[in-house]
Design an enzyme around this catalytic site. Structure first.
Site, PDB file in Angstrom:
ATOM      1  N   LYS A 155       0.664  -1.232  -0.101  1.00 20.64           N
ATOM      2  CA  LYS A 155      -0.098  -0.066   0.030  1.00 20.64           C
ATOM      3  C   LYS A 155       0.941   1.336   0.008  1.00 20.64           C
ATOM      4  CE  LYS A 155      -3.419  -1.642   2.952  1.00 20.64           C
ATOM      5  NZ  LYS A 155      -4.646  -1.385   3.693  1.00 20.64           N
ATOM      6  N   GLU A 180      -1.567  -1.736   9.798  1.00 15.96           N
ATOM      7  CA  GLU A 180      -0.930  -0.700   8.996  1.00 15.96           C
ATOM      8  C   GLU A 180      -1.771   0.302   8.780  1.00 15.96           C
ATOM      9  OE1 GLU A 180       0.510  -2.633   5.227  1.00 15.96           O
ATOM     10  OE2 GLU A 180       1.071  -4.392   6.294  1.00 15.96           O
ATOM     11  N   HIS A 196      -1.359   4.902   9.777  1.00 13.20           N
ATOM     12  CA  HIS A 196      -1.678   6.144   8.860  1.00 13.20           C
ATOM     13  C   HIS A 196      -2.482   7.213   9.736  1.00 13.20           C
ATOM     14  CE1 HIS A 196      -0.684   4.797   4.782  1.00 13.20           C
ATOM     15  NE2 HIS A 196      -1.115   3.587   5.126  1.00 13.20           N
TER      16      HIS A 196
HETATM   17  P1  NAD Z   1      -2.654 -10.913   8.620  1.00 16.53           P
HETATM   18  O1  NAD Z   1      -2.088 -10.280   9.728  1.00 16.53           O
HETATM   19  O2  NAD Z   1      -3.854 -11.541   8.796  1.00 16.53           O
HETATM   20  O3  NAD Z   1      -1.739 -12.061   8.211  1.00 16.53           O
HETATM   21  C1  NAD Z   1      -0.364 -11.837   7.862  1.00 16.53           C
HETATM   22  C2  NAD Z   1       0.317 -13.449   7.827  1.00 16.53           C
HETATM   23  O4  NAD Z   1       1.596 -13.422   7.342  1.00 16.53           O
HETATM   24  C3  NAD Z   1       0.317 -14.402   8.752  1.00 16.53           C
HETATM   25  O5  NAD Z   1      -0.132 -15.721   8.556  1.00 16.53           O
HETATM   26  C4  NAD Z   1       1.642 -14.495   9.306  1.00 16.53           C
HETATM   27  O6  NAD Z   1       1.983 -15.686   9.831  1.00 16.53           O
HETATM   28  C5  NAD Z   1       2.358 -14.229   7.972  1.00 16.53           C
HETATM   29  N1  NAD Z   1       3.779 -13.751   8.212  1.00 16.53           N
HETATM   30  C6  NAD Z   1       4.110 -12.416   8.910  1.00 16.53           C
HETATM   31  N2  NAD Z   1       5.473 -12.518   8.870  1.00 16.53           N
HETATM   32  C7  NAD Z   1       5.861 -13.633   8.407  1.00 16.53           C
HETATM   33  C8  NAD Z   1       7.224 -13.840   7.926  1.00 16.53           C
HETATM   34  N3  NAD Z   1       8.247 -13.138   8.128  1.00 16.53           N
HETATM   35  N4  NAD Z   1       7.303 -14.785   7.002  1.00 16.53           N
HETATM   36  C9  NAD Z   1       6.315 -15.953   6.498  1.00 16.53           C
HETATM   37  N5  NAD Z   1       4.937 -15.331   6.890  1.00 16.53           N
HETATM   38  C10 NAD Z   1       5.082 -14.336   7.566  1.00 16.53           C
HETATM   39  O7  NAD Z   1      -2.269  -9.856   7.381  1.00 16.53           O
HETATM   40  P2  NAD Z   1      -3.475  -9.359   6.575  1.00 16.53           P
HETATM   41  O8  NAD Z   1      -4.402  -8.336   7.346  1.00 16.53           O
HETATM   42  O9  NAD Z   1      -4.104 -10.406   5.560  1.00 16.53           O
HETATM   43  O10 NAD Z   1      -2.846  -8.342   5.220  1.00 16.53           O
HETATM   44  C11 NAD Z   1      -1.710  -8.568   4.326  1.00 16.53           C
HETATM   45  C12 NAD Z   1      -1.082  -7.497   3.794  1.00 16.53           C
HETATM   46  O11 NAD Z   1      -2.267  -7.067   2.810  1.00 16.53           O
HETATM   47  C13 NAD Z   1      -1.155  -6.363   4.461  1.00 16.53           C
HETATM   48  O12 NAD Z   1       0.329  -5.687   4.390  1.00 16.53           O
HETATM   49  C14 NAD Z   1      -2.070  -5.484   3.976  1.00 16.53           C
HETATM   50  O13 NAD Z   1      -1.791  -4.067   4.281  1.00 16.53           O
HETATM   51  C15 NAD Z   1      -2.289  -5.856   2.771  1.00 16.53           C
HETATM   52  N6  NAD Z   1      -3.732  -5.399   2.064  1.00 16.53           N
HETATM   53  C16 NAD Z   1      -3.692  -4.555   0.881  1.00 16.53           C
HETATM   54  C17 NAD Z   1      -4.819  -4.273   0.614  1.00 16.53           C
HETATM   55  C18 NAD Z   1      -4.937  -3.618  -1.029  1.00 16.53           C
HETATM   56  O14 NAD Z   1      -5.951  -3.009  -1.520  1.00 16.53           O
HETATM   57  N7  NAD Z   1      -3.929  -3.135  -1.591  1.00 16.53           N
HETATM   58  C19 NAD Z   1      -6.108  -4.389   1.063  1.00 16.53           C
HETATM   59  C20 NAD Z   1      -6.017  -4.952   2.491  1.00 16.53           C
HETATM   60  C21 NAD Z   1      -4.873  -5.284   2.788  1.00 16.53           C
END
Ligand code: NAD
Length: 343
Positions: free
Chosen positions: A136, A206, A210
């Site tokens: 993002k 995240e 902001h």
């Molecule tokens: P979450 O916290 O639900 O899950 C994160 C996952 O990553 C977990 O399974 C965790 O074990 C794993 N993880 C963390 N560190 C790790 C590492 N070093 N090695 C391997 N795995 C690891 O996360 P989420 O809420 O699903 O969000 C994921 C990303 O998606 C975020 O960065 C968020 O900003 C992004 N996102 C983007 C948009 C968009 O429209 N562009 C929208 C929503 C979320």
């Protein structure tokens, strides 16, 4: 029947192609939704996944139900009986042990350099293929853009900013801009409703980064109890304005407008799956006849954040696969390539 060039290809021919082998890194809210999306696709097969403590791989496809059950009960896919392995360094371990054509990086970008460090791990591993992220922040996309030469030399096609915003809405803005001779502003407003914040911990942390008075590092350091206390004070609502969102640099790089003409904000309700407002992008400009007008593209209220992130991510992954097959490597944003539709 022999096909001539002008005949449409029957869908049976299209769907009988070998599916792309797809991995998902991160098995939280988005990672699990991504696996569910893939379970309904014929052109892609979900063969690998990693979380913080382990990974799972199976060339014939991973079983969604047992993966989700194991992750929820034990906290890692590494505990899966046959396909799982625990690892302190799960991403490099998975890259070494699975054969994967492309990965969706559904990982938290905490710290703000994390995604670039993952891209670096792929480069160093000698793996070749396609990567897609839904990252993002502008500064995070800038770090990846600086890796263009190394990604290209490694034979990696990297699609960045390919979620909802940035992603779907940025691409919609790039298309809407075509009616105008000059773009005055692009305004993205998102509404997200989720039943509980624990399902999307990284997304919420995240977003907190902001808020006025907070930084990414402060949000990362917050305990779950501190996040809950903050959400209690706001009734579960996060109101975000003038966010540092990569839609700006993506539209600037695509030659559409200067980044300071792009604004992103939104409202996240962490206690109600109903969207607090309709997600939309408004593109205002001047036509060649001198008329000022605004195009608005609004997402259906029934579509979830997960649908609007994972759908585009796999559409761009497929587009990236086609570039990769043609020997086109390096980094691309969601505003410069059309996503393909994954059947
Ligand atoms: P979450 O916290 O639900 O899950 C994160 C996952 O990553 C977990 O399974 C965790 O074990 C794993 N993880 C963390 N560190 C790790 C590492 N070093 N090695 C391997 N795995 C690891 O996360 P989420 O809420 O699903 O969000 C994921 C990303 O998606 C975020 O960065 C968020 O900003 C992004 N996102 C983007 C948009 C968009 O429209 N562009 C929208 C929503 C979320």
């Amino acid at each position: 029947m022999a096909l001539t060039q002008n005949q449409p290809v029957p869908s049976t021919t299209l769907s009988s192609v070998t599916p792309y082998r797809v991995g998902v890194l991160g098995f939280g809210g988005l990672g699990q939704a991504a696996a569910r999306v893939l379970s309904q696709k014929q052109e892609m097969r979900w063969v690998a996944a990693a979380d913080h403590k382990g990974f799972a791989a199976n060339p014939n496809g991973l079983d969604l139900t047992s993966c989700v059950a194991t992750y929820q009960a034990e906290g890692s896919l590494g505990y899966l009986e046959t396909d799982g392995a625990l690892s302190q360094d799960s991403i490099p371990a998975l890259i070494r042990s699975a054969t994967v054509d492309g990965y969706f990086l559904a990982l938290p970008n905490l710290p703000n350099t994390f995604m670039a460090s993952v891209a670096q791990q792929f480069i160093e591993s000698g793996w070749r293929g396609v990567l897609v992220d839904a990252i993002k922040r502008t500064s995070a996309v800038e770090q990846l853009l600086a890796m263009q030469k190394d990604l290209a030399a490694a034979g990696i096609t990297y699609m960045t900013g390919c979620g909802a915003t940035p992603g779907l809405l940025t691409a919609a803005a790039a298309i809407a801009a075509q009616s105008y001779a000059e773009i005055h502003n692009v305004k993205i407003t998102f509404g997200v409703g989720i039943a509980n914040w624990e399902a999307y911990r990284a997304t919420i942390r995240e977003d907190i980064g902001h808020l006025p008075g907070y930084t990414v590092e402060m949000a990362r350091a917050m305990t779950d109890a501190e996040v809950e206390a903050l959400l209690d004070r706001t009734d579960g609502i996060l109101t975000l304005e003038n966010m540092e969102h990569a839609d700006d640099i993506m539209l600037e790089l695509a030659g559409i407008c200067d980044r300071d003409r792009v604004t992103v904000g939104g409202v996240v309700d962490t206690r109600n799956p109903k969207k607090p407002l309709s997600t939309n992008v408004q593109v205002t400009g001047r036509t060649f006849e001198g008329k000022i007008s605004t195009h608005t593209f609004t997402l259906g209220d029934e579509t979830s954040m997960a649908a609007n992130v994972c759908g585009p991510a796999f559409g761009y992954l497929k587009a990236g696969m086609e570039l990769h097959r043609r020997g086109i490597y390096g980094i691309f944003t969601a505003a410069e390539v059309m996503p393909k539709f994954v059947r």
